[in-house]
Design a protein around this motif. Structure first.
Motif, PDB file in Angstrom:
ATOM      1  N   THR A   1       5.910  -3.084  -1.292  1.00 58.70           N
ATOM      2  CA  THR A   1       5.479  -3.451   0.060  1.00 58.70           C
ATOM      3  C   THR A   1       6.647  -3.798   0.964  1.00 58.70           C
ATOM      4  O   THR A   1       6.485  -3.827   2.192  1.00 58.70           O
ATOM      5  CB  THR A   1       4.519  -4.647   0.011  1.00 58.70           C
ATOM      6  OG1 THR A   1       5.236  -5.803  -0.467  1.00 58.70           O
ATOM      7  CG2 THR A   1       3.341  -4.361  -0.908  1.00 58.70           C
TER       8      THR A   1
ATOM      9  N   THR B   1      -3.475  -6.457  -0.151  1.00 56.50           N
ATOM     10  CA  THR B   1      -3.180  -5.032   0.003  1.00 56.50           C
ATOM     11  C   THR B   1      -4.497  -4.268  -0.034  1.00 56.50           C
ATOM     12  O   THR B   1      -5.350  -4.520  -0.874  1.00 56.50           O
ATOM     13  CB  THR B   1      -2.259  -4.516  -1.118  1.00 56.50           C
ATOM     14  OG1 THR B   1      -2.928  -4.687  -2.386  1.00 56.50           O
ATOM     15  CG2 THR B   1      -0.938  -5.264  -1.151  1.00 56.50           C
TER      16      THR B   1
ATOM     17  N   GLN C   1      -1.744  -0.587   2.383  1.00 61.05           N
ATOM     18  CA  GLN C   1      -0.912  -0.074   1.294  1.00 61.05           C
ATOM     19  C   GLN C   1      -1.301   1.352   0.906  1.00 61.05           C
ATOM     20  O   GLN C   1      -2.375   1.568   0.327  1.00 61.05           O
ATOM     21  CB  GLN C   1      -1.033  -0.983   0.070  1.00 61.05           C
ATOM     22  CG  GLN C   1      -0.270  -0.519  -1.153  1.00 61.05           C
ATOM     23  CD  GLN C   1       1.216  -0.418  -0.886  1.00 61.05           C
ATOM     24  OE1 GLN C   1       1.845  -1.387  -0.513  1.00 61.05           O
ATOM     25  NE2 GLN C   1       1.786   0.762  -1.066  1.00 61.05           N
TER      26      GLN C   1
ATOM     27  N   GLN D   1      -3.177   2.582  -2.743  1.00 61.93           N
ATOM     28  CA  GLN D   1      -4.155   1.637  -3.289  1.00 61.93           C
ATOM     29  C   GLN D   1      -5.454   2.386  -3.570  1.00 61.93           C
ATOM     30  O   GLN D   1      -5.898   3.206  -2.762  1.00 61.93           O
ATOM     31  CB  GLN D   1      -4.407   0.525  -2.278  1.00 61.93           C
ATOM     32  CG  GLN D   1      -5.411  -0.524  -2.725  1.00 61.93           C
ATOM     33  CD  GLN D   1      -4.770  -1.662  -3.490  1.00 61.93           C
ATOM     34  OE1 GLN D   1      -3.621  -1.975  -3.274  1.00 61.93           O
ATOM     35  NE2 GLN D   1      -5.515  -2.267  -4.392  1.00 61.93           N
TER      36      GLN D   1
END
Length: 1006
Positions: free
Chosen positions: A584, A593, A626, A629
């Motif tokens: 990140t 996230t 993110q 994910q």
């Protein structure tokens, strides 16, 4: 006539004090007998505080811990016997083991102060590698928030008073006595605990781990299997971040990279599949990555088992083309295949064990020396908490454990403590649990301690004190011995415990000197509950089916560890707080996230505060969008939300341990949650906000198939049009090139080997006295790290795309893919031979050395920042403030703002002032030291004698430093071998001719 101006040297002279009048007639200080000793004691006649005063240390620092020599029995790693030589470093072998992060280390001390850690190359486990947490841990030694004396009832007390009261109360205790700790891998410490427990009719030692591997232990006889990634041609990981935080990442990184380095002579590499929910460091390094929800990970393992085992089980189907390819590769590479899983479910781990057995992994990729770094048992800890609340525990001792913070049953621990008549904490600080007990007995820092460790069966390491205790602390083992009626010092107890193994003093001395020992040692017992018989395959199938039937259809949360902060033991360490997360690139916080699709659906923007609810607990954290994910999932890191750790940690983020669920098998780290916007915002301090390379040749990658066919085709080289035809930029120049007659220092960074772990960045910060600036200054883009690790995501858009306008095309190229591939690139000063910074400095503060190093002359710099503006790599750092001795930065930068903190500073490196530009120096202090040592022996430095801090710490040997004028140096050999193939310079087209070369990343795709 001009008035005479009076100057004075100090207030003493101005005020004409008696002390000044007495001292001004003595040009030299009194002789200090540093090495003289008393005939009856081991203490020096002149303590080191006087010695340090003679050297000019501040009085406050001199009267602290290094005022006395380290314990006389400590054996320096290089210089024997111990000497106190100003300006000369001593090295001691030791061990760092905190929160299951194991590292065998070498401790560098200067004038009695530990200032730097490096990996111990003699260790067969970590083999010279070092984690970021271990690198930064030396600062924790000088943390003024450590306990400085024992406490009784919350008030300072003497050790005599505390010992008398504790001994008396233990003698009259009614009910069970329990000692709670995290995993202990010290055989001698376990013997001390057993001896202590033998004094009571009912005693139990309970180990638990915040990052539990209890399910893995139950499926494998109470131990962690001896995974060996170096022997695997195919690796399938399901939710196991084995390069970042899972079990033993430094050990596994060393193994993993052994099969990832490619060359013309060895054009092969392993293939790595990763199925996971969070985008982990391991997933970023995988060849094939597949995002899956937390509840689907068990189904992935079951489906893999059905494709490999001869007797399939009846579980819900999971169909995925990448899973089919993984199963095919595993079967093709029997005996050289490995499957691992990060799940804490015994049923899942049972299937993993059977898959590896069916693949012939036992004796190959699963060895015979199991790991002992995780021994915690969830069931035992849950039972103990219930016993506390039932009132059956008479006394409880917390040894380095903090369940009020890092256990999901924290509220029950708090209520249970109220029903326990007598409680003790053996800890280094007043943490969340220690704040609620009757007696707090401060433990030594590991750099002040003796101990032994067994990270793997038959592999031992030792720690020895590298400094005398800073405060009135006492090693926890010695406290337990004293309370059990044994007044033997722990050092003597430890040595006596090993006497039967070593037999002689010489053998003991060698083990302490080396820091490691392999062979038959002292057996560490395995907890009976984790060594219980594993469940059957049929029972595992039933458990997986039951979990699948109750799985949430909504949002699921993954509770995970960050690489740098980990479980939160070192949360008050500013070096770790400001070290950017590898994925990140965020600092100083945890966050939620979530995938972009979920963010768009909910109308969430980056930095929006979200309310996360699970288990009756609500946390509020900012959102971080993110890429990669898994759909329908979010991630929240542990290690934050501290209330009793210190100013760098308290109030930073939220405590995600509260979201972990407890079921009949143990702790569950993936749970159903509800998510909603609060309408508020909180900025996340990221060191990188542009995430793609937009088709520029900043980093380069190719495939293994292409490399095998033609190694010269994997790297794209820029050509410049000239009257003689296309030429490399180096052929077209207005510069007069430098001639290097003696040394020409250079560096090669293999992008195939760099896993992005940040150990090099933290090592650079420690070695070079780089300031920590705090969250607000990171938000202002004023971070000071000399070395950063750029993380680049792939994009689905390219310059060659048709049907889009230029602006639309470039905007699309800025957006990462939903499941991007990742490249890490360590970026530091490139020490250019045609350095654009050198030509614009009006005062020649930045200049080129005769050995190819771009140098900064700090006392010339006037802070125009022209050099920073002209640097195409943006690796120069400007001191916007005086970070030294500035109360504004006292909390984030303690190593420069307190006498205690300053003891960690490297005296070989200048602390820079306000208004000065700074940057990577290729660790010029190490270069000079290496040259001087070689000069004493009338020879040139040998390759490998001079290593930069970043190269020294790298667990994968991705960074190679050396003299390019030496044809036999490793860096010269790599450049000869890779020239025209994988070797390239960043932004080669601008012809600044860097002395840092990168090697193209190769992926082993299906």
């Amino acid at each position: 006539m001009q008035e005479t101006i009076k100057y004075w040297k100090g207030l003493e002279e101005l005020e004409n004090t008696p002390e000044f009048n007495k001292a001004k007639h003595h040009e030299f200080a009194e002789f200090l007998p540093v090495k003289e000793t008393n005939q009856t004691t081991d203490k020096e006649v002149a303590p080191r505080r006087d010695f340090l005063k003679l050297l000019g240390f501040g009085i406050a620092a001199a009267t602290l811990a290094s005022c006395e020599a380290p314990v006389r029995k400590a054996i320096p790693y290089l210089n024997k016997p111990e000497e106190v030589d100003p300006g000369i470093a001593n090295w001691y072998a030791s061990t760092y083991f905190v929160g299951s992060d194991y590292n065998s280390v070498l401790v560098k001390t200067r004038e009695g102060r530990p200032i730097k850690l490096e990996g111990n190359g003699l260790s067969p486990v970590t083999r010279g590698g070092l984690s970021a947490r271990a690198q930064a841990s030396v600062l924790s030694l000088y943390d003024k928030n450590r306990l400085q004396a024992p406490l009784a009832g919350g008030k300072p007390a003497t050790w005599e008073k505390v010992d008398a009261e504790i001994t008396s109360k233990l003698r009259g205790v009614r009910g069970k006595v329990a000692l709670v700790s995290n995993t202990i891998i010290s055989p001698t410490t376990k013997r001390v605990i057993n001896e202590f427990g033998g004094k009571f009719t009912s005693f139990e030692h309970v180990m638990y781990d915040p990052n539990s591997a209890s399910g893995l232990l139950k499926a494998n006889g109470g131990v962690v299997p001896d995974y060996d990634f170096s022997k695997a041609r195919v690796i399938v990981s399901v939710g196991a971040d084995f390069l970042g935080t899972w079990l033993s990442p430094v050990e596994y990184a060393k193994q993993y990279i052994a099969t990832r380095k490619v060359s013309k002579t060895n054009p092969t590499m392993s293939r790595h599949y990763q199925f996971e929910s969070m985008f982990t460091l391991t997933g970023a390094n995988a060849d094939i990555r597949v995002p899956v929800k937390p509840s689907e990970q068990a189904l992935v393992i079951a489906a893999l088992y059905n494709r490999i085992a001869n007797q399939p089980i009846n579980t819900p189907a999971y169909n995925n083309a990448r899973l089919d390819a993984a199963a095919k590769d595993l079967l093709t590479n029997r005996g050289a295949a490995l499957v691992v899983a990060g799940s804490n479910d015994p049923a899942v781990q049972m299937l993993v064990t059977e898959i590896n057995r069916a693949l012939g992994a036992e004796g190959n990729t699963v060895g015979t020396t199991p790991s002992l770094v995780r021994q915690g048992d969830d069931a035992s800890m849950i039972r103990l908490v219930n016993e506390m609340n039932a009132g059956t525990i008479g006394a409880i001792i917390f040894y380095g454990a903090n369940p009020v913070y890092n256990h999901p049953l924290a509220e029950k621990v708090i209520s249970g403590l109220e029903k326990v008549p007598f409680s003790i904490a053996l800890t280094d600080r007043m943490d969340e649990t220690a704040a609620r007990v009757a007696y707090v007995c401060p433990d030594h820092n590991y750099l002040e301690s003796w101990n032994d460790y067994e990270p793997k069966r038959g592999q031992f390491s030792f720690s020895q004190p590298t400094i005398s205790p800073l405060f009135q602390t006492r090693q926890a083992q010695e406290s337990l011995l004293k309370w059990s009626g044994n007044n033997t010092p722990y050092y003597n107890y430890l040595q006596s415990n090993w006497r039967g193994v070593f037999g002689s003093q010489a053998a003991w001395d060698k083990a302490i000197h080396d820091g490691v020992y392999s062979g038959t040692g002292i057996a560490s017992p395995i907890a009976a509950n984790t060594a219980a018989p594993a469940m059957t395959i049929a029972a595992a199938a039933v458990a997986i089916n039951k979990a699948a039937s109750t799985a949430s259809k909504g949002i699921e949360a993954v509770i995970y560890e960050k690489v740098n902060i980990g479980p939160g033991y070192e949360a008050n360490n500013p070096w770790l707080q400001e070290a950017a997360d590898p994925i990140t690139k965020a600092t100083w916080d945890n966050y939620v996230t979530l995938p972009r699709a979920m963010a768009v659906e909910m109308g969430v923007e980056q930095n929006d505060i979200l309310s996360v609810n699970a288990n009756g607990v609500t946390l509020e954290l900012p959102a971080l969008i993110q890429p990669g994910q898994a759909k329908g999932s979010i991630g929240i890191a542990t290690g934050y939300g501290r209330t009793h750790a210190g100013p760098a940690a308290n109030g930073v983020g939220a405590n995600a341990y509260k979201l972990i669920s407890v079921n009949n098998t143990g702790l569950v780290y993936g749970n159903a949650v509800t998510l909603k916007k609060t309408g508020a915002q909180k900025p996340i301090a990221q060191t990188q906000t542009h995430h793609t390379i937009m088709d520029r040749l900043v980093v380069q990658e190719s495939t293994l198939d292409k490399y095998k066919k033609d190694p010269k085709s994997v790297t794209e080289y820029i050509k410049i049009a000239t009257p003689e035809g296309p030429q490399t930029p180096a052929k077209v120049s207005l510069w007069q090139d430098y001639e290097y007659k003696n040394h020409h220092w250079g560096m090669v960074i293999d992008l195939n080997s760099c896993i992005g772990c940040t150990s090099c960045a933290v090592a650079c910060q420690v070695e070079n006295n780089v300031a920590v600036v705090g969250k607000q200054e990171v938000l202002n883009r004023r971070e000071m790290q000399w070395l950063r690790i750029d993380r680049y995501y792939s994009s689905d858009a390219h310059k060659s795309d048709e049907g889009k306008g230029t602006v639309e095309k470039y905007h699309a190229m800025e957006e990462p893919s939903d499941n991007p591939s990742v490249i890490f690139q360590p970026m530091l000063c490139q020490h250019c031979n045609h350095a654009p910074c050198e030509t614009v400095c009006p005062v020649a503060a930045t200049m080129h050395s005769s050995e190819g190093i771009n140098q900064m002359v700090y006392n010339r710099c006037v802070g125009t920042r022209y050099c920073g503006n002209n640097c195409p790599y943006k690796v120069r750092r400007f001191n916007w403030f005086a970070y030294y001795d500035n109360e504004k930065f006292a909390e984030p930068n303690p190593q420069m703002n307190s006498d205690l903190g300053r003891m960690v500073l490297n005296p070989d490196v200048t602390v820079r002032a306000r208004g000065v530009m700074e940057k990577c120096s290729f660790c010029v202090q190490r270069i000079q030291l290496g040259k001087l040592e070689a000069k004493k022996q009338n020879r040139r430095p040998k390759d490998g004698e001079i290593i930069t801090a970043c190269a020294q710490s790298c667990p994968t040997n991705a960074i190679v430093f050396g003299d390019m004028k030496d044809p036999d140096s490793q860096v010269s050999q790599i450049l000869r071998e890779q020239q025209g193939e994988r070797a390239f310079h960043v932004l080669e087209e601008i012809n600044v001719q860097p002395n840092v070369t990168y090697l193209t990343k190769i992926r082993n795709l299906v």
